[in-house]
Design a protein around this motif. Structure first.
Motif, PDB file in Angstrom:
ATOM      1  N   ARG A  97      -7.939 -16.208  -9.190  1.00 42.52           N
ATOM      2  CA  ARG A  97      -8.572 -17.469  -9.590  1.00 42.52           C
ATOM      3  C   ARG A  97      -8.981 -17.492 -11.054  1.00 42.52           C
ATOM      4  O   ARG A  97      -9.337 -18.539 -11.561  1.00 42.52           O
ATOM      5  N   TRP A  98      -8.948 -16.343 -11.738  1.00 43.22           N
ATOM      6  CA  TRP A  98      -9.568 -16.233 -13.043  1.00 43.22           C
ATOM      7  C   TRP A  98      -8.537 -15.915 -14.131  1.00 43.22           C
ATOM      8  O   TRP A  98      -7.563 -15.192 -13.904  1.00 43.22           O
ATOM      9  N   ILE A  99      -8.795 -16.452 -15.328  1.00 42.06           N
ATOM     10  CA  ILE A  99      -8.020 -16.123 -16.518  1.00 42.06           C
ATOM     11  C   ILE A  99      -8.959 -15.458 -17.509  1.00 42.06           C
ATOM     12  O   ILE A  99     -10.032 -15.989 -17.812  1.00 42.06           O
ATOM     13  N   GLU A 100      -8.567 -14.300 -17.998  1.00 38.84           N
ATOM     14  CA  GLU A 100      -9.414 -13.577 -18.942  1.00 38.84           C
ATOM     15  C   GLU A 100      -9.195 -14.097 -20.356  1.00 38.84           C
ATOM     16  O   GLU A 100      -8.063 -14.165 -20.842  1.00 38.84           O
ATOM     17  N   ILE A 101     -10.288 -14.482 -21.005  1.00 42.59           N
ATOM     18  CA  ILE A 101     -10.265 -14.892 -22.414  1.00 42.59           C
ATOM     19  C   ILE A 101     -11.250 -13.986 -23.142  1.00 42.59           C
ATOM     20  O   ILE A 101     -12.462 -14.210 -23.107  1.00 42.59           O
ATOM     21  N   GLY A 102     -10.728 -12.951 -23.782  1.00 44.44           N
ATOM     22  CA  GLY A 102     -11.591 -11.968 -24.401  1.00 44.44           C
ATOM     23  C   GLY A 102     -12.327 -11.181 -23.326  1.00 44.44           C
ATOM     24  O   GLY A 102     -11.736 -10.630 -22.401  1.00 44.44           O
ATOM     25  N   SER A 103     -13.642 -11.171 -23.433  1.00 43.83           N
ATOM     26  CA  SER A 103     -14.475 -10.483 -22.439  1.00 43.83           C
ATOM     27  C   SER A 103     -14.983 -11.421 -21.357  1.00 43.83           C
ATOM     28  O   SER A 103     -15.788 -11.026 -20.517  1.00 43.83           O
ATOM     29  N   THR A 104     -14.511 -12.667 -21.387  1.00 45.28           N
ATOM     30  CA  THR A 104     -14.982 -13.689 -20.454  1.00 45.28           C
ATOM     31  C   THR A 104     -13.882 -14.066 -19.476  1.00 45.28           C
ATOM     32  O   THR A 104     -12.708 -14.176 -19.854  1.00 45.28           O
ATOM     33  N   GLN A 105     -14.258 -14.269 -18.226  1.00 44.14           N
ATOM     34  CA  GLN A 105     -13.331 -14.728 -17.202  1.00 44.14           C
ATOM     35  C   GLN A 105     -13.592 -16.206 -16.911  1.00 44.14           C
ATOM     36  O   GLN A 105     -14.716 -16.578 -16.586  1.00 44.14           O
ATOM     37  N   VAL A 106     -12.572 -17.024 -17.054  1.00 41.01           N
ATOM     38  CA  VAL A 106     -12.678 -18.470 -16.825  1.00 41.01           C
ATOM     39  C   VAL A 106     -11.999 -18.806 -15.509  1.00 41.01           C
ATOM     40  O   VAL A 106     -10.887 -18.329 -15.236  1.00 41.01           O
ATOM     41  N   GLN A 107     -12.647 -19.625 -14.701  1.00 42.31           N
ATOM     42  CA  GLN A 107     -12.081 -20.060 -13.423  1.00 42.31           C
ATOM     43  C   GLN A 107     -11.649 -21.523 -13.557  1.00 42.31           C
ATOM     44  O   GLN A 107     -12.476 -22.439 -13.464  1.00 42.31           O
ATOM     45  N   PRO A 108     -10.357 -21.783 -13.797  1.00 40.46           N
ATOM     46  CA  PRO A 108      -9.886 -23.148 -14.044  1.00 40.46           C
ATOM     47  C   PRO A 108     -10.182 -24.136 -12.917  1.00 40.46           C
ATOM     48  O   PRO A 108     -10.364 -25.328 -13.175  1.00 40.46           O
TER      49      PRO A 108
END
Length: 394
Positions: A97-108
C-alpha cells in the motif's frame, strides 16, 4: 445552519488530534522500532499534525468550486498513483500500500479515495439532468468508481476499498440515483457478508478453497472472528486482546500510561488498534466520548453539506464526511469485535501521516463549503481565492 456547525466541527477534529498525540505518547515506549529516541514516532506525528493543520487552513482558503475544474485530472492522477504502488510500492505485512519517498512512506489510497469522491461529485454536478437515468446516472459513474476501488482492493487493502464503496453509495443516495439501481448492490454486499460469516462457521471446506484464492490472511481473519477464543493466538489475537483491554479499563480506565495490553501484547496498538488503548486507559467514558466526537463530526459535516450553495458542494461534503465517519465506524466495529478485522486506522488518532494529512485536508474543504454557503458568486481563480479570510462568516 449557524456558525456553531463550523465551530463544533473544528473543536471535535482538534480534540481528536490532541487525543491521538496523548495516546501515542502513552504508547511510545512500546510502539515501533526501539531506538535511542523513544518518542520519535510522537514527534513525527506532531510534525504531520502541524503540516495537516496548515493544509486544512489552505484548503479552507481555496473556493471548493475551484476543485471542479481539476476533478478529472485529479481522478486520473489518483488512479495512476494507485497503479504505481504495484511497481514502486513496499510490501508490509502482506499488503502493498505504501510508496517510499526518502525516509517517508506515503499511502496513495488515503488521498485517492478523496480524489474519487471529488470526481463523482463533479460528475453528478455536470449531469444533473441525467441522474435518474441508468447509464449516465448509475452505470458509468459506478464503473469509473470501480477502478480505484479495485486497485485499492488488489493492494491488498479491503478495508479502504469498502469505505470508498460505501461513500460512493452515500453520494449516489444524496444525488438522487434511483433506488432500483442501488438496492441490488447494497443487498449483494450485505448478503455476501452474512454468507461469508455463515460459511466460516459451517463450511470449512468452502472457506479453505476461498483461502487459496484471496491474498493475505483475510479469510483467516473472518474465520477467527467467528470464534476469537479458539484463535486467540493466531488471526484473532488483536481482537481478543482488544476485548481484554476494554474489560480492564472498566468505566473510568486505568489512567494515562497505565495500560497493559500495549506492552507488546497487542500488535499495532498505536495504529489500527489504538481505540482499545483508549478504552483501557480512559475507560468506557473515554471510549464513548471518542464515539460522540465522531458522531458530532458526522452531524456537523452533513449540516454543512446540506447548506452548500450548489450540487457539487453538497455531494462533495457528503462524500468527505462519509469517508471519515465510515472509516471511524469500521475501525471501532473491528476493535470491539463487531466486525472482522479489516486493518483500518482511526481518523485523526491513529499513527500515520498519510491518513492524518488526507483527513485534515478534507476537513478544510468542508470548512470552505461552509464559508461559501449562501454565496452565488462564480468560483475565483486560485490566486484570488487565497486572498480571502479563512472564516469570514464566523
Amino acid at each position: 445552519m449557524t456558525a456553531r456547525s463550523a465551530h463544533l466541527l473544528m473543536l471535535m477534529v482538534v480534540g481528536l488530534c490532541a487525543l491521538g498525540i496523548v495516546m501515542l505518547t502513552s504508547l511510545a515506549l512500546f510502539s515501533g522500532p526501539q531506538s535511542a529516541d523513544a518518542y520519535f514516532e510522537v514527534k513525527r506525528q506532531g510534525i504531520f499534525l502541524f503540516c495537516g493543520l496548515g493544509l486544512c487552513g489552505v484548503m479552507a482558503l481555496i473556493d471548493y468550486r475551484w476543485w471542479l475544474k481539476l476533478a478529472t485530472v485529479g481522478f486520473v492522477l489518483s488512479c495512476l498513483l494507485l497503479a504505481a504502488v504495484f511497481v514502486l510500492g513496499k510490501e508490509i505485512n502482506g499488503s502493498k500500500r505504501w510508496i517510499e519517498i526518502g525516509s517517508t512512506q506515503v499511502q496513495p489510497s488515503e488521498f485517492a479515495r478523496f480524489g474519487a469522491v471529488v470526481f463523482l461529485a463533479a460528475w453528478f454536478h455536470w449531469r444533473q439532468a441525467d441522474i435518474r437515468t441508468f447509464k449516465r446516472g448509475f452505470l458509468y459513474p459506478g464503473l469509473l468508481m470501480a477502478i480505484p476501488g479495485l486497485l485499492i482492493a488488489c493492494e491488498v487493502d479491503l478495508g479502504t476499498s469498502i469505505v470508498l464503496c460505501l461513500a460512493v453509495l452515500s453520494v449516489f443516495f444524496v444525488a438522487g440515483v434511483r433506488w432500483f439501481y442501488v438496492l441490488p448492490i447494497v443487498a449483494a454486499i450485505v448478503g455476501s457478508y452474512f454468507l461469508l460469516i455463515h460459511a466460516a462457521k459451517n463450511e470449512p471446506e468452502w472457506i479453505a478453497a476461498l483461502d487459496k484464492v484471496v491474498p493475505g490472511d483475510r479469510v483467516e481473519r473472518v474465520v477467527a472472528f467467528t470464534d476469537l477464543e479458539a484463535h486467540k493466538h493466531g488471526a484473532g489475537l488483536q481482537q481478543y486482546r482488544s476485548w481484554l483491554a476494554h474489560a480492564a479499563g472498566g468505566i473510568s480506565g486505568l489512567g494515562i500510561g497505565e495500560g497493559r495490553q500495549k506492552m507488546f501484547y497487542l500488535p499495532f496498538a498505536h495504529t489500527d488498534f489504538i481505540f482499545p488503548m483508549i478504552g483501557e486507559e480512559l475507560g468506557l467514558i473515554g471510549a464513548l466520548c471518542t464515539v460522540l466526537a465522531f458522531a458530532l463530526i458526522l452531524y456537523t459535516g452533513v449540516s454543512v453539506a446540506a447548506h452548500a450553495p450548489d450540487a457539487f458542494g453538497r455531494l462533495l461534503g457528503i462524500g468527505i464526511v462519509s469517508i471519515i465517519s465510515l472509516e471511524a465506524a469500521l475501525n471501532i466495529g473491528v476493535t470491539t469485535s463487531v466486525l472482522p478485522n479489516t486493518g483500518l486506522p482511526l481518523p485523526f488518532i491513529s499513527y500515520g501521516g498519510s491518513s492524518l494529512l488526507a483527513s485534515l485536508g478534507a476537513v478544510g474543504v468542508l470548512l470552505n463549503i461552509y464559508r461559501q454557503a449562501g454565496s452565488t458568486r462564480p468560483a475565483p481563480r486560485l490566486g484570488e481565492a487565497m486572498k480571502d479570510r479563512v472564516t469570514p462568516r464566523i
